[in-house]
Design a protein around this motif. Structure first.
Motif, PDB file in Angstrom:
ATOM      1  N   ASP A 262      47.831  44.712  34.677  1.00 24.19           N
ATOM      2  CA  ASP A 262      47.924  45.168  36.132  1.00 24.19           C
ATOM      3  C   ASP A 262      49.572  45.603  36.336  1.00 24.19           C
ATOM      4  O   ASP A 262      50.591  45.243  35.564  1.00 24.19           O
ATOM      5  N   GLU A 263      49.676  46.583  37.417  1.00 22.54           N
ATOM      6  CA  GLU A 263      51.111  46.630  37.956  1.00 22.54           C
ATOM      7  C   GLU A 263      51.964  47.109  36.998  1.00 22.54           C
ATOM      8  O   GLU A 263      53.094  46.642  36.827  1.00 22.54           O
ATOM      9  N   TRP A 312      43.195  43.716  33.835  1.00 27.44           N
ATOM     10  CA  TRP A 312      42.814  44.068  35.054  1.00 27.44           C
ATOM     11  C   TRP A 312      42.494  45.535  35.174  1.00 27.44           C
ATOM     12  O   TRP A 312      42.888  46.058  34.481  1.00 27.44           O
ATOM     13  N   TRP A 330      40.355  43.956  40.909  1.00 21.81           N
ATOM     14  CA  TRP A 330      40.840  43.047  42.311  1.00 21.81           C
ATOM     15  C   TRP A 330      41.249  44.434  43.092  1.00 21.81           C
ATOM     16  O   TRP A 330      41.303  43.839  44.368  1.00 21.81           O
ATOM     17  N   TYR A 357      41.247  35.924  46.808  1.00 22.68           N
ATOM     18  CA  TYR A 357      42.520  35.591  46.500  1.00 22.68           C
ATOM     19  C   TYR A 357      42.989  34.227  47.555  1.00 22.68           C
ATOM     20  O   TYR A 357      42.811  34.410  48.785  1.00 22.68           O
ATOM     21  N   TRP A 396      47.635  32.785  43.269  1.00 21.48           N
ATOM     22  CA  TRP A 396      49.055  33.434  42.825  1.00 21.48           C
ATOM     23  C   TRP A 396      50.022  32.342  43.696  1.00 21.48           C
ATOM     24  O   TRP A 396      49.933  32.212  44.783  1.00 21.48           O
TER      25      TRP A 396
HETATM   26  C1  ACM Z   1      47.207  41.199  40.487  1.00 19.11           C
HETATM   27  O1  ACM Z   1      46.940  40.482  41.594  1.00 19.11           O
HETATM   28  N1  ACM Z   1      48.270  41.881  40.427  1.00 19.11           N
HETATM   29  C2  ACM Z   1      46.149  41.189  39.459  1.00 19.11           C
END
Ligand code: ACM
Ligand code: ZN
Length: 481
Positions: A262-263, A312, A330, A357, A396
């Motif tokens: 991801d990101e 991801w 996600w 989340y 998270w």
């Molecule tokens: C994510 O929430 N960066 C997978």
């Protein structure tokens, strides 16, 4: 003798088939267990008659699930149980909970409490996020600088929270084995995640030569998306990752392994001569395809070792990721690339932000939102459900520093996700779930878990607006942009 609530069932997840039969099983009737090889791995049956309570299941987890359901029945009815027949099994094989231990470290005992509670709702995968910009949390025999350097940061500057105190922590290999065994006894597979090629600042703090620039960086102290990636042009990067994986595969025996993806902003790759050379040599049209190449190399290494890699969803946006890589959704699709991955046979795990989340307050993602996750998204074709392995609830921890806060945010939302994964499309109306959960609330007390009480599950508009505003306060102006 009073039988409470006869005519209704209050278990979570809700069993597939149940019916009451005549009579009562008095206090002390014998409980017998029988192994039934013809049942699927996670299936079980319970037969309660005036003479006995018979639990049937597969030798491993089926019987454990039967005992778990019996425990919930006893919590609801007490010592005397109404006679009944239950036949049960899950809609999805992948029912997961994720805890981010990279942004904040939680102790083995704190994790075990979360795991034990999750097992009560028949969640069966623990996605353990153990590497990110702000920390690498495992002891590494091959690369000791990972636990010596990458596990410690000089301070915390997450949004509006500031501390100059050094903080850190990592799990030793023995602790990992302890967690893996603890999970194993509860029917839970541990799925470790080493996020890459982005979210690797902590690793690069110890091994800066693996980035494109090769310059020193510090373990991250802020939330957000970091620029430094593993260099996809250097062979040393792949050697490092493979040797690290060898080290980890020894202590994580499960089928799945998460490699993030991801990101990963592509600024560095676009300016890196080695990455550009790699693209040319491999005939890759853009940096997103380079991510696909990167992902495939690590994925094929894992597959050769008998593991199923998970990424991801951004990792598949280049369109060139092998179908043997499962994708965890996600965010939304981009240019129909997730759909294309599933169309070619790829599998999906559902983890949509708004429904899964749990780091957001209940006023932003209510218990109802968690329960109402769409399990066969229309955009994935007629039967989007075909590709779906299951669902995950996540937390998270950039803004979660205390264990009690972690528990309040996750419970009971994780229980809602557990029922989504267990019942799939056949789950009941939210109101019915809520009623059952209210009756079963003492379960959280039994395990000493600080769950949010019913009045906090679905906040009214005013409370939701206040919680949203408070949540935004976590972020500095700069982070909010
Ligand atoms: C994510 O929430 N960066 C997978
Ligand atoms: Zn590079």
């Amino acid at each position: 003798m009073v039988v409470h609530w006869k005519g209704e069932f209050y278990m979570i997840p809700r069993p597939r088939k149940m019916k009451f039969t005549e009579g009562i099983a008095a206090k002390g009737v014998p409980v017998k267990e029988q192994i039934c090889p013809e049942l699927g791995v996670e299936e079980y049956c319970i037969h309660i008659s005036p003479e006995q309570i018979l639990l049937e299941g597969s030798p491993g987890i089926g019987l454990f699930y039967a005992r778990t359901t019996l425990g919930q029945l006893r919590m609801i009815y007490g010592e005397e149980l109404p006679c009944m027949e239950i036949e049960d099994g899950p809609a999805y094989s992948y029912r997961s909970f994720q805890i981010d231990c990279a942004r904040h470290y939680f102790s083995v005992d704190e994790l075990k409490k979360m795991i034990r509670m999750s097992a009560e709702f028949k969640l069966n995968h623990f996605h353990w996020h153990i590497s990110d910009d702000q920390g690498f949390r495992l002891e590494s025999r091959r690369y000791p600088r990972l636990h010596e350097i990458s596990s410690v940061r000089a301070g915390d500057h997450f949004g509006n929270y500031h501390s100059d105190q050094k903080s850190g922590g990592y799990y030793t290999r023995d602790e990992v084995k302890d967690i893996v065994d603890y999970c194993g006894n509860l029917g839970i597979e541990v799925v470790p995640e080493v996020d890459m090629p982005g979210h690797v600042t902590a690793i690069l703090a110890a091994y800066p030569e693996l980035s494109c620039l090769g310059e020193p960086v510090e373990v991250g102290m802020k939330a957000g998306i970091f620029k430094e990636l593993f260099c996809a042009g250097k062979e040393e990067t792949f050697t490092f990752i493979e040797m690290l994986l060898d080290d980890l595969l020894e202590i994580f025996p499960g089928k799945y392994f998460h490699i993030g993806g991801d990101e990963a902003p592509k600024e560095r790759w676009k300016a890196c001569p080695r990455c550009q050379k790699r693209m040319e040599e491999e005939g890759l049209k853009n940096a997103q395809e380079l991510q696909g190449y990167f992902c495939n190399r690590i994925a094929s290494y894992l597959r050769a070792k008998g593991r199923i890699p998970i990424v991801w969803n951004e990792a598949v946006y280049g369109g060139n990721v092998d179908k043997g890589v499962a994708v965890q959704l996600w965010t939304e699709d981009k240019d129909n690339q997730i759909k294309a991955h599933l169309d070619k046979g790829g599998k999906a795990i559902l983890a949509m932000v708004d429904h899964c989340y749990c780091d957001y307050p209940y006023g932003m993602h209510s218990l109802k939102d968690m329960y109402e996750l769409e399990v066969s998204p229309a955009e994935f074709g007629e039967d989007g459900g075909e590709a779906v392995l299951g669902a995950e609830c996540l937390v998270w921890t950039e803004f979660i520093r205390e264990n009690e806060r972690l528990e309040e945010l996750c419970w009971p939302r994780f229980a809602a996700s557990a029922e989504v994964g267990w019942c799939g499309k056949a789950r009941s109306e939210y109101g019915d779930f809520r009623d059952r959960l209210t009756k079963l609330f003492p379960l959280f007390e039994k395990y000493g878990v600080h769950a949010t009480k019913p009045e906090g599950w679905d906040p009214d508009e005013e409370t939701a607006a206040r919680q949203t505003e408070e949540f935004q306060m976590n972020f500095s102006e700069e982070d909010r942009e």
